[in-house]
Design an enzyme around this catalytic site. Structure first.
Site, PDB file in Angstrom:
ATOM      1  N   ASP A   1       0.839  -1.201   0.000  1.00 11.98           N
ATOM      2  CA  ASP A   1       0.000   0.000   0.000  1.00 11.98           C
ATOM      3  C   ASP A   1       0.875   1.253   0.000  1.00 11.98           C
ATOM      4  O   ASP A   1       2.018   1.204  -0.459  1.00 11.98           O
ATOM      5  CB  ASP A   1      -0.929  -0.030   1.228  1.00 11.98           C
ATOM      6  CG  ASP A   1      -2.293   0.583   0.946  1.00 11.98           C
ATOM      7  OD1 ASP A   1      -2.354   1.792   0.713  1.00 11.98           O
ATOM      8  OD2 ASP A   1      -3.296  -0.167   0.968  1.00 11.98           O
TER       9      ASP A   1
ATOM     10  N   HIS B   1      -3.735   6.099   3.597  1.00 13.19           N
ATOM     11  CA  HIS B   1      -4.485   4.970   3.064  1.00 13.19           C
ATOM     12  C   HIS B   1      -3.984   3.641   3.638  1.00 13.19           C
ATOM     13  O   HIS B   1      -4.763   2.824   4.162  1.00 13.19           O
ATOM     14  CB  HIS B   1      -4.390   4.956   1.537  1.00 13.19           C
ATOM     15  CG  HIS B   1      -5.272   3.942   0.864  1.00 13.19           C
ATOM     16  ND1 HIS B   1      -4.891   2.630   0.689  1.00 13.19           N
ATOM     17  CD2 HIS B   1      -6.509   4.048   0.318  1.00 13.19           C
ATOM     18  CE1 HIS B   1      -5.854   1.975   0.058  1.00 13.19           C
ATOM     19  NE2 HIS B   1      -6.855   2.817  -0.175  1.00 13.19           N
TER      20      HIS B   1
ATOM     21  N   SER C   1     -11.127  -0.791  -0.635  1.00 11.14           N
ATOM     22  CA  SER C   1      -9.851  -0.980   0.057  1.00 11.14           C
ATOM     23  C   SER C   1     -10.087  -1.402   1.499  1.00 11.14           C
ATOM     24  O   SER C   1      -9.400  -2.282   2.039  1.00 11.14           O
ATOM     25  CB  SER C   1      -9.039   0.316   0.042  1.00 11.14           C
ATOM     26  OG  SER C   1      -8.580   0.607  -1.245  1.00 11.14           O
TER      27      SER C   1
END
Length: 524
Positions: free
Chosen positions: A183, A239, A401
């Site tokens: 990620d 994120h 996600s």
């Protein structure tokens, strides 16, 4: 007579109707187990008659399946018979040097603190031998159902949605399951994540500035930054930290949120450079190779793109060969990615080890933004208004996600209970137990949303393994009779773990209890 749980005892003739000759030889065990079911292990009990002294019981194991104490050390609970005087009681306590620290007059019940050096077993024998005592047992401990104490857990609606609190009653940790997070990096210094970050022990115990393990990466302590080319895969976007928090934020630590796995080994593999808005495919491929080479059992891929890459496809094929479960976000474009030209990779690769995950919302519907496709997308998981960790703080995000992270965490729980299980079996456990959702019909392969409890329980395949420890033993038999007496519940409901149910009536009954006795007696 109907078979109901309101009956506490059965006659010998009724038991005989359900058993073979081998089982009938174990009938005396039935009654001793039924007695055990009315009290904690390590007790002595008889009818409250002056003539009958209390019998002593054996001292059972001291910790439960999760390693917690079953009993308060150095204490007993003693119930005296009616008519026993205070002077008699105090004399009995003093005879062994013990002390009453609390009493319930109505129940004639004393909480007894034992003299230092006196064991619970010795004390049980002492009190059981007295004609004054009706019952003596170790002081059992109880624990609240596993709702963690993290302050933001009330904001995490998704946990209840996928039945995690019930699953946490017997599986909440993944301490030996390495889960790679490919990620934007992870804030591995975050107070809710720092204890759950995978560590390269060779580098940790090596020399700074030296490639101690010879893998081509110097000081790769927590993973690697494949985008910036350094050993510091810190997240500047949030994120990856958010995804990591869903999978494995430290649970029950009075800090922030809780992840699916309360303890974990999160391998941090950064593939988006600081200041960039995209991830280079080569960085992703290198990260996948690193994860495979350093013990990852699960790889979370909460990213995607429309362009097919043969080289990337080959990298995912290697993961399939290696037996590594790869959980991929389906994407957030509200399209059917089964359609040629609308694919979202890596979710659209057809390898058997890939699980592609769509997003569900608070009403158990497919999220409006979520991609779907019955051939490409396997299951749904919560992906709307998800609270999790962010660099140095906490925040809310939407997206598939987030959904992928819930599946990765659940897979981690399954592997923690079943370390030898292969990725295909883990995937099947999650898919086959999906909770049906009408909006997923015809759009999602499993036509439903992940159910963590059902997925975990489906892996409990040893017949009548009521304690879910992968073996048949005395605790299973004790629990069976406690269930029959209405004093306990199975760790896994038979509806979720069909292997527990011998006769197919979807409950734990006398047949299951007697089957256990047969196994313990060696006649099965």
């Amino acid at each position: 007579m109907p078979r109901t749980c309101r009956h506490r005892l059965w006659s010998l003739s009724r038991i005989a109707r359900f058993t073979s000759h081998a089982v009938r030889r174990t009938v005396p065990l039935v009654f001793s187990f039924l007695l055990v079911s009315t009290a904690s292990s390590g007790f002595a009990q008889n009818p409250p008659t002056p003539e009958a002294p209390a019998r002593q019981g054996s001292i059972e194991k001291s910790r439960d399946r999760r390693g917690r104490l079953l009993y308060k050390p150095g204490e007993l609970l003693v119930r005296f018979k009616k008519g026993t005087t205070q002077e008699q009681i105090e004399s009995l306590h003093r005879a062994q040097g013990n002390k009453n620290v609390h009493k319930n007059e109505r129940l004639r019940l004393h909480r007894v603190k034992l003299k230092e050096g006196v064991t619970e077993e010795e004390a049980i024998k002492h009190y059981a031998a007295s004609p004054l005592v009706e019952l003596v047992e170790r002081h059992a401990l109880r624990y609240p159902n596993k709702i963690p104490n993290d302050p933001y857990v009330a904001d995490q609606w998704a946990l209840q949605s996928i039945s995690l609190p019930k699953a946490w009653d017997f599986a909440q940790e993944c301490p030996e399951v390495v889960i790679a997070v490919v990620d934007t990096g992870v804030d591995y210094l975050h107070p809710d994540l720092s204890e759950n970050i995978w560590t390269n022990t060779v580098e940790q115990n090596g020399t700074p500035g030296v490639d101690d393990d010879g893998n081509g990466f110097i000081d790769d302590l927590y993973g690697w930054d494949f985008a910036d080319g350094d050993a510091y895969p810190l997240d500047v976007y949030g994120h990856g930290t958010h995804v990591a928090g869903i999978i494995g934020a430290r649970g029950n630590n009075l800090e922030g949120v809780t992840g699916v796995c309360w303890t974990a080994k999160l391998m941090v593999l950064k593939v988006q450079a600081d200041g960039a808005e995209e991830m280079d495919d080569l960085a992703v491929i290198n990260a996948l190779q690193y994860a495979a080479g350093h013990g990852a059992r699960i790889i979370n891929c909460s990213f995607g793109g429309e362009a097919f890459s043969q080289i990337e496809s080959d990298a995912f094929a290697e993961l399939q060969t290696a037996g590594i479960l790869t959980v991929c976000a389906a994407g957030n474009s509200a399209r059917n990615i089964d359609t040629q030209g609308l694919e979202n990779y890596p979710a659209s690769y057809t390898f058997s080890n890939i699980m592609a995950v769509a997003a569900s919302n608070q009403t158990n519907s497919l999220a409006s933004f979520s991609n779907y496709g019955p051939l490409s997308v396997d299951i749904m998981a919560p992906g709307v208004s998800i609270k999790s960790a962010m660099p140095s703080t906490y925040g809310i995000k939407d997206g598939t996600s987030m959904s992928a992270a819930f599946v990765s965490g659940t897979a981690g729980l399954i592997l923690s209970k079943n370390p030898q299980m292969n990725c295909g079996t883990v995937k099947s456990a999650i898919m086959s137990t999906a909770e049906p959702v009408p909006s997923a019909d015809g759009k999602i392969g499993s036509e439903g949303k992940i159910n963590a409890l059902a997925a975990l329980c489906s892996t409990n395949t040893v017949t009548t393994d009521l304690t879910f420890d992968h073996q048949i033993s005395l605790p299973d038999a004790i629990l069976a009779f406690q269930i029959l007496a209405g004093l306990a519940q199975p760790v896994c409901p038979p509806t979720h773990a069909p292997g527990l149910d011998v006769n197919g009536d979807r409950r734990i009954g006398i047949e299951e209890a007697l089957y256990l006795l047969q196994v313990i007696a060696g006649s099965r």
